[in-house]
Design an enzyme around this catalytic site. Sequence first.
Site, mmCIF file in Angstrom:
data_model
loop_
_atom_site.group_PDB
_atom_site.id
_atom_site.type_symbol
_atom_site.label_atom_id
_atom_site.label_comp_id
_atom_site.label_asym_id
_atom_site.label_seq_id
_atom_site.Cartn_x
_atom_site.Cartn_y
_atom_site.Cartn_z
ATOM 1 C CB CYS A 1 -0.853 -0.016 1.259
ATOM 2 S SG CYS A 1 0.179 0.022 2.744
ATOM 3 C CG HIS B 1 4.118 -6.387 11.170
ATOM 4 N ND1 HIS B 1 2.881 -5.962 11.637
ATOM 5 C CD2 HIS B 1 5.018 -5.975 12.099
ATOM 6 C CE1 HIS B 1 3.039 -5.347 12.796
ATOM 7 N NE2 HIS B 1 4.322 -5.328 13.087
ATOM 8 C CB CYS C 1 0.748 4.750 7.521
ATOM 9 S SG CYS C 1 -0.428 5.090 6.195
ATOM 10 C CD GLU D 1 -3.041 1.002 13.129
ATOM 11 O OE1 GLU D 1 -2.674 0.182 12.261
ATOM 12 O OE2 GLU D 1 -4.111 1.632 13.053
ATOM 13 C CB CYS E 1 -6.303 2.434 5.627
ATOM 14 S SG CYS E 1 -5.525 0.901 5.145
ATOM 15 C CB SER F 1 1.050 -9.025 8.589
ATOM 16 O OG SER F 1 0.298 -8.210 7.734
ATOM 17 C CB SER F 2 -3.206 -6.502 11.899
ATOM 18 O OG SER F 2 -4.587 -6.295 11.962
ATOM 19 C CB SER G 1 3.653 -5.623 5.184
ATOM 20 O OG SER G 1 2.862 -6.688 5.681
#
Length: 327
Positions: free
Chosen positions: A31, A60, A115, A145, A214, A242-243, A286
């Site tokens: 992203c 991540h 970000c 986060e 997002c 990585s969520s 990611s």
Amino acid sequence: MNAPFPSTDAPASRDTRLPLKLLIAAPRGFCAGVDRAIEIVERALQKYGAPVYVRHEIVHNRYVVDSLKEKGAIFVEELDEVPNDAPVVFSAHGVPKSVPAEAERRELLYVDATCPLVSKVHRQAERQIEKGQHILFIGHEGHPEVIGTMGQVPIGQITLVETVDDVANLPFTTEDNLSFLTQTTLSVDDTHEIVVALQKRFPQIVAPKAEDICYATSNRQAAVKKIASSCDLVLVIGAPNSSNSLRLVEVAQRLGTDSRLIQRADEIDPSWLDGVGTVGLTAGASAPETLVREVVDRLSEWRTVTEETIAAAEENMVFKLPRQLTE
Ligand code: 0K2
Ligand code: SF4
């Protein structure tokens, strides 16, 4: 003697005569926030020279982290591991206010790769506190986060909500001045359910101005939704921490399709392809595109692969770099 065809006793999953249809989700992978964060580390290395310290994995993904290590980045978890004379970059996930405060106290040279969409949530949190609201923050406990966003406001003025069940146990009433915010990389569907539960229990609760999840997170989930029902298996390239990648696996599984998170092609067990005619493929925000090609190449070693890209949205978001790296 060479056999004209692959040996007939080869496992069915690895019979190169068998077709395998690959539905590749779009958008997938990097992203704008991840592109920017990686470029920040690369530019910091160019500008300041190695080593550049990075607090937490910049994003991540082990492949990304290892590539930056090769260029001279040193990854640490806390600022006390950073020497006084070295530059340090904060990861894309954001940091609590105490981190830049500590960096300033020590007069460290730091660059913030948070970000801009995470920073936007941070600013909303500050504004909600200024308005005297107690924030209910929807997110996953322990995620960097979440630690970063909760660390924007004084302790005791923000409460984490992880599930619909948590909503029933919140120690607030319809008289309390409440607002909510969310982590940027959540499941769109789960979050909607939690928000509905919050609004039902606290009709007065103030919502964020715009959705905090997002564009990249919601587009990648929409793309998986588009392919999952047509697939026998969905492979998601991403890391276990990585969520946003984990959410993509859940999206496919909830549509009844077997789905697996893999970091690299070598994690694919060929037996997963037994009886499988169509595989869906995507990558978390990611995970670099090179790992997608690696997976396609590996599958092509085992089966006759045809690729089709299925798009759910177009993306053209680009974020500016911090001025200290462009001047
Ligand atoms: O999805 P996560 O927040 O765990 O993070 P990554 O896998 O590093 O993806 C980039 C997103 C970073 C911030 O939103
Ligand atoms: Fe930013 Fe969203 Fe990417 Fe996270 S996933 S870095 S919030 S664009």
